[in-house]
Scaffold this active site. Sequence first.
Site, short mmCIF file in Angstrom:
data_model
loop_
_atom_site.label_atom_id
_atom_site.label_comp_id
_atom_site.label_asym_id
_atom_site.label_seq_id
_atom_site.Cartn_x
_atom_site.Cartn_y
_atom_site.Cartn_z
N GLU A 9 -12.28 11.47 36.30
CA GLU A 9 -11.04 11.51 35.52
C GLU A 9 -10.68 12.94 35.13
OE1 GLU A 9 -13.73 9.55 35.20
OE2 GLU A 9 -13.30 7.86 33.88
N CYS A 18 -13.87 11.93 28.79
CA CYS A 18 -12.67 11.70 29.60
C CYS A 18 -11.55 11.10 28.76
CB CYS A 18 -13.00 10.81 30.80
SG CYS A 18 -13.98 11.66 32.04
#
Length: 135
Positions: free
Chosen positions: A50, A90
């Site tokens: 991510e 993330c």
Amino acid sequence: LYNAALESRTKAYAPYSKFHVGCAMLLEDGQIIVANNQENAAYPSGLCAERSAIFWAASNFPHVAIKKIFVIGGAEENPASTPIPPCGACRQSILEYESKQNKNIELFFTSVEGEIIKTQSVRDLLPFSFDASYL
């Protein structure tokens, strides 16, 4: 996005954890950015899929909003069917860009097989979020 994330997952470099993650992001202009996790023997020098995707997109297209992110993760062999959400780091990074663009980013996550979870915003996964408004 599902297919792009699934394909990207196959290119992950995860010789230590053997946990492969692929990410696909849809930008406001229609471009799809893909990335995967990249590990390093010197933990924690690696980077999640991510953040690899979001940082690359922000570096190359700083004024193009991110509309959607799709994440597929799981063990290299015999992945569980439980949806794999973004880790805390993330989530915080996605929140930064969602706040920066002042638009929600739809977030989808799953394992290789099984249920797909959809949220309207990373704030759904980070209810007591910390952003620039606290600084």
